[in-house]
Structures are given as structure tokens and as C-alpha cells.
Design an enzyme around this catalytic site. Structure first.
Site, PDB file in Angstrom:
ATOM      1  CG  HIS A 101      -0.179   0.133   2.547  1.00 46.49           C
ATOM      2  ND1 HIS A 101       0.514  -0.920   3.107  1.00 46.49           N
ATOM      3  CD2 HIS A 101      -0.014   1.168   3.406  1.00 46.49           C
ATOM      4  CE1 HIS A 101       1.051  -0.548   4.248  1.00 46.49           C
ATOM      5  NE2 HIS A 101       0.764   0.724   4.449  1.00 46.49           N
ATOM      6  CG  ASP A 103       1.238   5.064   4.805  1.00 43.56           C
ATOM      7  OD1 ASP A 103       0.839   3.894   4.835  1.00 43.56           O
ATOM      8  OD2 ASP A 103       2.342   5.424   5.254  1.00 43.56           O
ATOM      9  CG  HIS A 256       4.976   1.156   3.161  1.00 42.38           C
ATOM     10  ND1 HIS A 256       4.470   2.314   2.623  1.00 42.38           N
ATOM     11  CD2 HIS A 256       4.323   0.986   4.341  1.00 42.38           C
ATOM     12  CE1 HIS A 256       3.558   2.822   3.431  1.00 42.38           C
ATOM     13  NE2 HIS A 256       3.447   2.034   4.484  1.00 42.38           N
ATOM     14  NE  ARG A 271       1.933   5.797   9.502  1.00 41.69           N
ATOM     15  CZ  ARG A 271       0.927   5.306   8.785  1.00 41.69           C
ATOM     16  NH1 ARG A 271       1.043   4.120   8.224  1.00 41.69           N
ATOM     17  NH2 ARG A 271      -0.182   5.979   8.638  1.00 41.69           N
TER      18      ARG A 271
HETATM   19  C1  SIN Z   1       2.909   1.010   7.776  1.00 40.00           C
HETATM   20  O1  SIN Z   1       2.350   0.411   6.891  1.00 40.00           O
HETATM   21  O2  SIN Z   1       2.815   2.222   7.902  1.00 40.00           O
HETATM   22  C2  SIN Z   1       3.760   0.257   8.778  1.00 40.00           C
HETATM   23  C3  SIN Z   1       4.915  -0.423   8.167  1.00 40.00           C
HETATM   24  C4  SIN Z   1       5.648  -1.287   9.142  1.00 40.00           C
HETATM   25  O3  SIN Z   1       5.187  -1.468  10.266  1.00 40.00           O
HETATM   26  O4  SIN Z   1       6.703  -1.789   8.794  1.00 40.00           O
END
Ligand code: SIN
Length: 280
Positions: A101, A103, A256, A271
Site C-alpha cells: 500500500h 499511506d 511498502h 509513525r
Molecule cells: C505502515 O504500513 O505504515 C507500517 C509499516 C511497518 O510497520 O513496517
């Protein structure tokens, strides 16, 4: 090439670079910030190691690159609404972000990127994969590039963060505010990166529903083709986390995926997401 003391060492032939020579606990000067922005534009995602920073320093670092976007759906780190927790406990089997995805593509003005800091990592596993959507675009045929150039796609948060979503039901309270999952947005399928001007594929398996003006059934075969193409290993890098590692990715240039291979262990990440600009 970076002008100052910072070195960027690529982590694959496709995307990603580890940044050397930066201690985020002692702050950044203006040329450091310019160098890091240039590295992010060149590599799509930049990584830092061994950064012992507090939540306040994490927030201060993020604010050097833009305005913080407070996440609607993730639980915040206690006392820090700017920091979203990405957590998996030893008794939980599903993780957050476990499919490809980018974000916030469901927002009319999607996020620039995110800065993910590892607070607690499993002894092995829990890596994150990143893929370059610029390279994925460039590897398409001229014919398909031409077709995609005419198209827009519809993205939504509803099916992912809404109350009916299995992802939310499995999240065990890690995701909330389902009533706020009301975003739908349309973006060009091929965007020009707002800072580099590089053409980039901008659809993703999590949030893209269909091409604008096409039915879901009509859209699916072409979207499936694009997803299979864009997730090829030659467009990727893989980041192995340690406590204090940071990944700062550009949502307009990359996808990612958080690998869910550490059942029985805790993984806790902090995050911060940054506001972006409208995409053209
Ligand atoms: C995310 O998708 O923002 C998290 C990625 C992760 O936890 O590695």
C-alpha cells in the site's frame, strides 16, 4: 551526491538508501535538511540506524520536513497525538500494513510520507519491503503508459478502515474511529512527482477501488496486472529493523509492506505522517 557531511548508501539497485553521518538527537542544520530531502527524492525511502531519540525529537525531526498529519484511525502513542502506534503483541496474529500500500491515497491531498521509528522489534522477522513506483512505471510498455496516462483512479478508506472491514475487526482495538472512514478521492493513475517531476504509478492494492468511469469488474484485470508488475523483486528493497532504526518514505514514489512473520513476539513502531500536496 550530497553536498555536506551526510552520506547516502543505496540499499538495492532499485530504491532506498541508508543515511550515514546523522545523529538525530543533536538536531539538523538547514543544509542537513536539504541533503535529506534530496536523498528522499533520489531514493524514495531513506533509512537511519541507532537513533536514540525521544518522541519529542521524533516530532521535531518530522516538522523539519512538513506539517504533521494526525492519523484518524491508528491508536496514538500515549501523550503524543502526532505519533501513531504500529503495534503487534505476542498474542496477535494479524499485523498493521501487511499488504502492499501507500499511506493515505484515499485523501484528496495524500500524505507526503511517513517517518517510522522502531521502538521494540522481534529477534528476527518483522522486516518492511519497499517498492519503487517510478521504476514500475518506467518498465511498462509505451502502449500501456499511453493508456494509463489518460486514466484516473478512485481510492477509498471505507473498505479498509470502516466498521465492516475484517482488517479493523482483526485489529483488536489497534485501529479505531471507523465512523471517520468516509474518504474517497480520485487521482491520476500516472502522477508527476511533486518535487522531482518524475512520472510514477499511483494505484495500490489496499486503497484503489477502480479506474474512474470504469466498473470494478472492468478495472480488476488491469489493476491486477499492474499490481503483479509493480510488486516484482527488481523494484524493491527490504529493511531489517533494529531498535532505533528509522525509515522515512515518500508515499508518492513508493509502496511498502510490513512482513508478518514474527508470531509470538512484540513489535512496536512509532509513525509520524506528513501532509503532502494535491497530485497531478
Ligand atoms: C505502515 O504500513 O505504515 C507500517 C509499516 C511497518 O510497520 O513496517
Amino acid at each position: 551526491m550530497l553536498a555536506n557531511r551526510i552520506e547516502a548508501r543505496p540499499t538495492s539497485g532499485a530504491v532506498g538508501a541508508e543515511i550515514l553521518g546523522v545523529d538525530l538527537s543533536s538536531g539538523l542544520n538547514g543544509s542537513d535538511v536539504a541533503d535529506l530531502r534530496a536523498a528522499l527524492n533520489t531514493y524514495g525511502v531513506i533509512f537511519f540506524r541507532d537513533q536514540a531519540i525521544s518522541p519529542e525529537q521524533h516530532i521535531a525531526f518530522a516538522e523539519r520536513f512538513g506539517t504533521i498529519n494526525i492519523n484518524r484511525f491508528f491508536r496514538a502513542a500515549p501523550g503524543y497525538p502526532q505519533i501513531a502506534e504500529v503495534r503487534k503483541e505476542p498474542n496477535q496474529t494479524t499485523n498493521i500494513g501487511g499488504g502492499w500500500h501507500t499511506d493515505h491515497s484515499y485523501d484528496q491531498i495524500p500524505a507526503l510520507g511517513s517517518i517510522l521509528l522502531a521502538r521494540e522489534v522481534p529477534p528476527r522477522g518483522g522486516d518492511t519491503l519497499f517498492a519503487s513506483m517510478s521504476l514500475a512505471y518506467e518498465a511498462l510498455s509505451d502502449g500501456l503508459k499511453h493508456t494509463l496516462q489518460q486514466l484516473r483512479a478512485v481510492h477509498s478508506s471505507r473498505h479498509v478502515f470502516g466498521a465492516a472491514s475484517q482488517y479493523v475487526q482483526d485489529s483488536d482495538g489497534r485501529l479505531g474511529n471507523s465512523d471517520k472512514a468516509t474518504q474517497d478521492a480520485s487521482h491520476p493513475v500516472i502522477i508527476r512527482h511533486p518535487e522531482t517531476g518524475r512520472k510514477t504509478l499511483y494505484v495500490n492494492p489496499a486503497f484503489t477501488l477502480r479506474f474512474e468511469g470504469w466498473t470494478d469488474a472492468e478495472s480488476k484485470p488491469l489493476l491486477d496486472f499492474l499490481y503483479a508488475h509493480a510488486s516484482k523483486p527488481e523494484f524493491q528493497t527490504r529493511f531489517v529493523w533494529r531498535e532505533g532504526s528509522i525509515a522515512f518514505w515518500d508515499n508518492r514514489a513508493t509502496w511498502h509492506l510490513a512482513v508478518n512473520d514474527y508470531h509470538g513476539e512484540r513489535r512496536l513502531m512509532h509513525r509520524i505522517t506528513l501532509d503532502g500536496v494535491a497530485l497531478e
